[in-house]
Write a protein that holds these residues in place. Structure first.
Motif, PDB file in Angstrom:
ATOM      1  N   LEU A 506       0.893  -0.864  -0.301  1.00  0.00           N
ATOM      2  CA  LEU A 506      -0.062   0.146  -0.219  1.00  0.00           C
ATOM      3  C   LEU A 506       0.887   1.597   0.203  1.00  0.00           C
ATOM      4  O   LEU A 506       1.239   1.497   1.024  1.00  0.00           O
ATOM      5  CB  LEU A 506      -1.220   0.249   1.410  1.00  0.00           C
ATOM      6  CG  LEU A 506      -1.555   1.065   1.542  1.00  0.00           C
ATOM      7  CD1 LEU A 506      -3.389   1.035  -0.037  1.00  0.00           C
ATOM      8  CD2 LEU A 506      -2.869   1.040   2.394  1.00  0.00           C
ATOM      9  N   GLY A 507       0.929   2.113  -0.850  1.00  0.00           N
ATOM     10  CA  GLY A 507       1.949   2.701  -1.342  1.00  0.00           C
ATOM     11  C   GLY A 507       0.847   4.374  -1.619  1.00  0.00           C
ATOM     12  O   GLY A 507       0.083   4.124  -1.327  1.00  0.00           O
ATOM     13  N   ARG A 508       1.732   5.472  -1.429  1.00  0.00           N
ATOM     14  CA  ARG A 508       0.782   6.627  -1.893  1.00  0.00           C
ATOM     15  C   ARG A 508       0.471   6.500  -2.949  1.00  0.00           C
ATOM     16  O   ARG A 508      -1.056   6.707  -3.278  1.00  0.00           O
ATOM     17  CB  ARG A 508       1.882   7.890  -1.920  1.00  0.00           C
ATOM     18  CG  ARG A 508       2.619   7.851  -0.401  1.00  0.00           C
ATOM     19  CD  ARG A 508       3.906   8.945  -0.599  1.00  0.00           C
ATOM     20  NE  ARG A 508       3.127  10.489  -0.909  1.00  0.00           N
ATOM     21  CZ  ARG A 508       3.023  11.006  -0.639  1.00  0.00           C
ATOM     22  NH1 ARG A 508       2.670  10.877   0.707  1.00  0.00           N
ATOM     23  NH2 ARG A 508       2.366  12.556  -0.369  1.00  0.00           N
ATOM     24  N   THR A 509       0.926   5.694  -4.156  1.00  0.00           N
ATOM     25  CA  THR A 509      -0.236   5.963  -4.886  1.00  0.00           C
ATOM     26  C   THR A 509      -1.455   4.905  -5.239  1.00  0.00           C
ATOM     27  O   THR A 509      -2.793   5.430  -5.735  1.00  0.00           O
ATOM     28  CB  THR A 509       0.494   4.922  -6.277  1.00  0.00           C
ATOM     29  OG1 THR A 509       1.612   5.747  -6.667  1.00  0.00           O
ATOM     30  CG2 THR A 509       0.295   5.376  -7.557  1.00  0.00           C
ATOM     31  N   GLU A 510      -1.780   3.886  -4.366  1.00  0.00           N
ATOM     32  CA  GLU A 510      -2.699   3.439  -4.024  1.00  0.00           C
ATOM     33  C   GLU A 510      -3.672   3.660  -2.872  1.00  0.00           C
ATOM     34  O   GLU A 510      -4.801   3.837  -3.525  1.00  0.00           O
ATOM     35  CB  GLU A 510      -2.337   1.811  -3.669  1.00  0.00           C
ATOM     36  CG  GLU A 510      -0.947   0.917  -4.514  1.00  0.00           C
ATOM     37  CD  GLU A 510       0.223   1.127  -5.524  1.00  0.00           C
ATOM     38  OE1 GLU A 510       0.584   0.910  -6.150  1.00  0.00           O
ATOM     39  OE2 GLU A 510       0.785   2.277  -3.734  1.00  0.00           O
ATOM     40  N   VAL A 511      -3.123   4.922  -1.946  1.00  0.00           N
ATOM     41  CA  VAL A 511      -3.739   5.358  -0.955  1.00  0.00           C
ATOM     42  C   VAL A 511      -4.358   6.052  -2.403  1.00  0.00           C
ATOM     43  O   VAL A 511      -5.389   6.436  -1.735  1.00  0.00           O
ATOM     44  CB  VAL A 511      -2.820   5.537   0.248  1.00  0.00           C
ATOM     45  CG1 VAL A 511      -4.236   6.757   1.047  1.00  0.00           C
ATOM     46  CG2 VAL A 511      -2.594   4.907   0.560  1.00  0.00           C
ATOM     47  N   GLN A 512      -4.051   7.230  -2.567  1.00  0.00           N
ATOM     48  CA  GLN A 512      -4.676   7.949  -3.726  1.00  0.00           C
ATOM     49  C   GLN A 512      -5.732   7.406  -5.037  1.00  0.00           C
ATOM     50  O   GLN A 512      -6.864   8.551  -4.291  1.00  0.00           O
ATOM     51  CB  GLN A 512      -4.041   8.644  -4.471  1.00  0.00           C
ATOM     52  CG  GLN A 512      -4.168   9.799  -5.600  1.00  0.00           C
ATOM     53  CD  GLN A 512      -4.466  10.893  -4.806  1.00  0.00           C
ATOM     54  OE1 GLN A 512      -4.044  11.571  -3.632  1.00  0.00           O
ATOM     55  NE2 GLN A 512      -6.298  11.871  -4.411  1.00  0.00           N
ATOM     56  N   ALA A 513      -5.317   6.464  -5.572  1.00  0.00           N
ATOM     57  CA  ALA A 513      -6.198   5.701  -5.962  1.00  0.00           C
ATOM     58  C   ALA A 513      -7.536   5.621  -4.983  1.00  0.00           C
ATOM     59  O   ALA A 513      -8.631   5.472  -5.813  1.00  0.00           O
ATOM     60  CB  ALA A 513      -5.925   4.611  -6.542  1.00  0.00           C
ATOM     61  N   LEU A 514      -7.443   4.679  -3.988  1.00  0.00           N
ATOM     62  CA  LEU A 514      -8.649   4.274  -3.072  1.00  0.00           C
ATOM     63  C   LEU A 514      -8.927   5.879  -2.374  1.00  0.00           C
ATOM     64  O   LEU A 514     -10.398   5.888  -2.510  1.00  0.00           O
ATOM     65  CB  LEU A 514      -7.976   3.774  -1.877  1.00  0.00           C
ATOM     66  CG  LEU A 514      -8.894   3.263  -0.344  1.00  0.00           C
ATOM     67  CD1 LEU A 514      -9.844   2.500  -1.680  1.00  0.00           C
ATOM     68  CD2 LEU A 514      -8.116   2.549   0.265  1.00  0.00           C
ATOM     69  N   LEU A 515      -8.344   6.816  -2.680  1.00  0.00           N
ATOM     70  CA  LEU A 515      -9.439   7.901  -2.158  1.00  0.00           C
ATOM     71  C   LEU A 515     -10.177   8.525  -3.420  1.00  0.00           C
ATOM     72  O   LEU A 515     -10.873   9.213  -3.369  1.00  0.00           O
ATOM     73  CB  LEU A 515      -8.756   9.149  -1.515  1.00  0.00           C
ATOM     74  CG  LEU A 515      -8.242   8.788  -0.722  1.00  0.00           C
ATOM     75  CD1 LEU A 515      -7.117  10.155   0.195  1.00  0.00           C
ATOM     76  CD2 LEU A 515      -8.914   8.418   0.649  1.00  0.00           C
ATOM     77  N   ASP A 516      -9.439   8.045  -4.674  1.00  0.00           N
ATOM     78  CA  ASP A 516     -10.175   9.081  -5.603  1.00  0.00           C
ATOM     79  C   ASP A 516     -11.665   8.183  -5.901  1.00  0.00           C
ATOM     80  O   ASP A 516     -12.609   8.317  -6.432  1.00  0.00           O
ATOM     81  CB  ASP A 516      -8.621   8.770  -6.702  1.00  0.00           C
ATOM     82  CG  ASP A 516      -8.036   9.563  -6.974  1.00  0.00           C
ATOM     83  OD1 ASP A 516      -8.278  10.399  -5.996  1.00  0.00           O
ATOM     84  OD2 ASP A 516      -7.294   9.334  -7.475  1.00  0.00           O
ATOM     85  N   HIS A 517     -11.582   6.823  -5.818  1.00  0.00           N
ATOM     86  CA  HIS A 517     -12.567   5.574  -5.657  1.00  0.00           C
ATOM     87  C   HIS A 517     -13.332   6.159  -5.297  1.00  0.00           C
ATOM     88  O   HIS A 517     -15.206   6.149  -5.396  1.00  0.00           O
ATOM     89  CB  HIS A 517     -11.622   4.190  -5.178  1.00  0.00           C
ATOM     90  CG  HIS A 517     -12.671   3.071  -5.682  1.00  0.00           C
ATOM     91  ND1 HIS A 517     -13.902   3.218  -6.853  1.00  0.00           N
ATOM     92  CD2 HIS A 517     -13.514   2.663  -4.635  1.00  0.00           C
ATOM     93  CE1 HIS A 517     -14.417   2.207  -6.539  1.00  0.00           C
ATOM     94  NE2 HIS A 517     -14.283   1.477  -5.430  1.00  0.00           N
TER      95      HIS A 517
END
Length: 702
Positions: A506-517
């Protein structure tokens, strides 16, 4: 109007299919009781022959036994049809056999005169040979295969069920596919069991045909001599020829259907029908054809041999072998011509100037394979492991609550041919071996029968295992082993490591994609949280803390609500709140889900507790700087390990319940040495759950 007519036609067709079976049974029984004219006998005998040919062709063109699951019922109906025709024709033969050879219809006459030349002695011999072939060879062999197949299928069902459960738990298949596989296993067992019983119909039919022939000949002699005044010779000639014709017209379809039964139960399930299997395997090696042609040619030049037949066959086989050899050489030339183009492309790429495109970033998640495993990950060769990894990532996302990084796959010539390794941010975290074409029989703890093969250990869980051949698969499943193929071994290992290192995935990219979702449905919720309440980095640390302890982050709404409510209160002088304090808050919000994961249902929670004195000592150590004395730490780990063994031997979950201030520190310490031990704060347990302490850590530390 058209729709109405279409509906009526569909309804009529469905009703016709419903009554087809009962109507056929009624017709078969009626033929045994009601007299039939010779014309109807001809029609029914012709239908019987065509039905046998259809059944044989369907059996030849099926790729799996279950593709013809109705075969046992078809076999029963065909047997009843033949027996009823025997009864009907016997009645006509005895009533009108004295009138001439066409008394029982043209079909019986043709079989009695044309096939055996009108010689009843030849007819009897041919009929007996057909009975022996059908009864002693085909039916007996097919029945034995069906019996063994039914036994092996039933014995292998537990192992197959365990393999399905293992694939489901590993995320390689979904719930729907698991139900379909279980249903297929049940249907396969029922099919072989039905075939075992249905083969007795054919055997009984052969015996009945022999008895009916003898009874009809004797009855014909009695009727012809005593009722119609024929001589013994004339009566024997007339009734015997009719009886032989009747027997042949029934036994030839019986032989065809018996052959179909043998084809169905003796074939090996692949993606090819029996004809394709035979053609591809018998004529796949030109050397075999050349040698066979040479042997036939040598036999053909021996004096007094039929030279034309042997030499003609030798020429045909040699021609087929030459054509196959030419085809293989052309394929080899095409492959060789493609290599220089690939080499030239590689050379031109190497001669180009270096650029930023040559800077390769480290992949978050990677899989390297030896050269023998390349077909498993090659899309052009239908790589099975690729499909499993796609299913695995989807199952991981559903279980853990975020989409993991793409698994980058490449070959590595430095590895052993059957070896693979799994990389996390370029660092190896797992290594194993997978033998293509072989099966790994894993001993889950209940297997007692040793297997012949290469001894090894399951790379995912370290269980004892054996690499076995395809032919040992059913025996291993019956012995209690969980049997999986090479691609499943690698996929299960990858899935295990992905869950183990979920926090690092779970990197920053995945966290940001999760928030966008989430923001697509609730944009205001995300705007109020990041970055107004907590930063993206702090949120990432909280989510990683949950994943590190095996807590899924599927319920992001509850996580966001808890952070939005408590983060402003925990912030000091406008600074970002501590991630550890936020983690404790979020765990309390997810307490019911965490408790349900550790203790499914609503029953009593049997947990491990801390001695009061030890808890006080640990609280003092934490408040004074957080470091434990070496002796105290060793004692804590030793007794925690003993408590875990006690819980596991009693069938209880290894869960330690402590006070909220100690939970995070103890979880961090114990996770390094006892990863199977979960640490739960008493504040995280819902009020409606009952707790019982079944083991105490530190009971002797006084």
């Amino acid at each position: 109007m058209n729709a109405l007519f279409s509906t009526l036609r569909t309804s009529s067709a469905s009703h016709a299919r419903l009554i087809a079976g009962p109507l056929l049974i009624v017709m078969v029984l009626a033929m045994m009781v009601l007299p039939l004219p010779p014309f109807l006998l001809d029609l029914f005998f012709t239908f019987n022959i065509s039905l046998a040919i259809m059944v044989l062709l369907v059996a030849m063109f099926t790729t799996k036994p279950l593709d013809f699951a109705a075969f046992p019922s078809v076999l029963l109906f065909a047997t009843l049809l033949r027996l009823s025709l025997n009864v009907a024709s016997t009645r006509v033969v005895l009533l009108h056999g004295h009138t001439g050879p066409d008394a029982a219809g043209r079909v019986i006459e043709a079989f009695g005169h044309f096939l055996v030349g009108g010689n009843f002695a030849v007819g009897i011999v041919v009929f007996l040979i057909l009975i022996i072939i059908n009864f002693m060879v085909i039916t007996k062999g097919a029945g034995r295969i069906a019996e063994v197949g039914a036994r092996f299928t039933l014995d292998a069902m537990p192992g197959k069920q365990m393999a399905i459960d293992a694939d489901l738990n590993a995320g390689l298949i979904g719930e729907e596919e698991a139900r379909q596989r279980r249903r297929q296993i049940s249907e396969e067992a029922e099919f072989y069991g039905s075939m075992d019983g249905a083969s007795k119909f054919v055997r009984g039919d052969a015996v009945a045909g022999l008895i009916i022939m003898a009874v009809t000949i004797i009855g014909g002699l009695v009727v012809g001599v005593m009722q119609h005044g024929l001589s013994v010779g004339d009566a024997g000639r007339a009734y015997t020829l009719l009886t032989i014709g009747d027997g042949l017209v029934a036994q030839i379809p019986a032989l065809v259907i018996s052959t179909a039964a043998g084809v169905v139960v003796s074939r090996v399930a692949t993606d090819k029908d029996i004809g394709q299997q035979m053609a591809s395997q018998l004529f796949s090696n030109p050397s075999v054809l050349f040698i066979t042609a040479g042997v036939m040619g040598l036999i053909g030049i021996i004096p007094n041999m039929p030279h034309v037949a042997f030499l003609l066959l030798a020429g045909v086989l040699g021609g087929i072998g030459w054509m196959m050899l030419r085809r293989q050489q052309q394929q080899a030339v095409q492959t060789a011509q493609a290599r220089p183009a690939v080499a030239e492309e590689v050379a031109s790429a190497a001669a180009a100037e270096a650029s930023w495109d040559d800077v390769a970033l480290v992949d978050p998640l990677g899989l390297e394979v030896g050269y023998r495993l390349i077909p498993l990950v090659d899309h052009g060769q239908g790589g099975e492991l690729l499909q499993r990894i796609r299913s695995l990532r989807k199952k991981f996302a559903q279980d853990m609550g975020f989409l993991p990084p793409v698994v980058h796959i490449r070959d590595n010539l430095e590895l052993k041919p059957t070896e693979y390794r799994i990389l996390l941010s370029g660092v190896e975290v797992g290594r194993g071996e997978a033998a293509p074409g072989m099966w790994l029989a894993i001993d889950p703890g209940g297997a007692v029968t040793p297997l012949e093969g290469t001894q090894t250990t399951d790379p995912a869980f370290g269980l004892p295992a054996v690499w076995i051949e395809e032919g040992q698969r059913d025996a291993a499943q019956m012995a209690g082993y969980t049997v999986v193929d090479a691609s499943t071994v690698a996929a299960t290992h990858l899935n295990h490591l992905m869950h183990r290192y979920a926090a690092e995935l779970l990197g920053r990219t995945e966290v940001q994609a999760l928030l966008d979702h989430i923001g697509r449905d609730s944009p205001k919720l995300i705007e109020d949280l990041v970055p107004k309440t907590v930063s993206l980095t702090t949120l990432q640390k909280v989510l990683q803390g949950l994943l590190a302890e095996g807590v899924a982050i599927r319920d992001m709404r509850a996580i966001i609500d808890a952070l939005s409510e408590h983060a402003p209160r925990l912030a000091v002088n406008g600074a970002q709140p501590d991630a550890g304090e936020l983690l404790a808050v979020v765990r309390r919000a997810l307490g019911r889900a965490i408790t349900q994961q550790l203790f499914p249902g609503t029953g009593e929670m049997r947990v491990i507790g801390l001695d009061v004195n030890l808890e006080r000592v640990l609280m003092q150590a934490m408040s004074s700087g957080g470091a434990l004395e070496p002796g105290l730490a060793d004692m804590l780990l030793r007794e925690a390990e003993a408590a875990v063994r006690h819980q596991e031997s009693a069938g209880d979950a290894p869960v330690l319940m402590v006070g909220a201030p100690l939970r995070q520190s103890l979880a961090r310490l114990l996770r390094l040495h006892l990863p199977q031990l979960s640490v739960l704060a008493n504040a995280e347990v819902p009020d409606d759950r009952n707790i019982r302490v079944t083991a105490i850590i530190g009971g002797q530390a006084r």
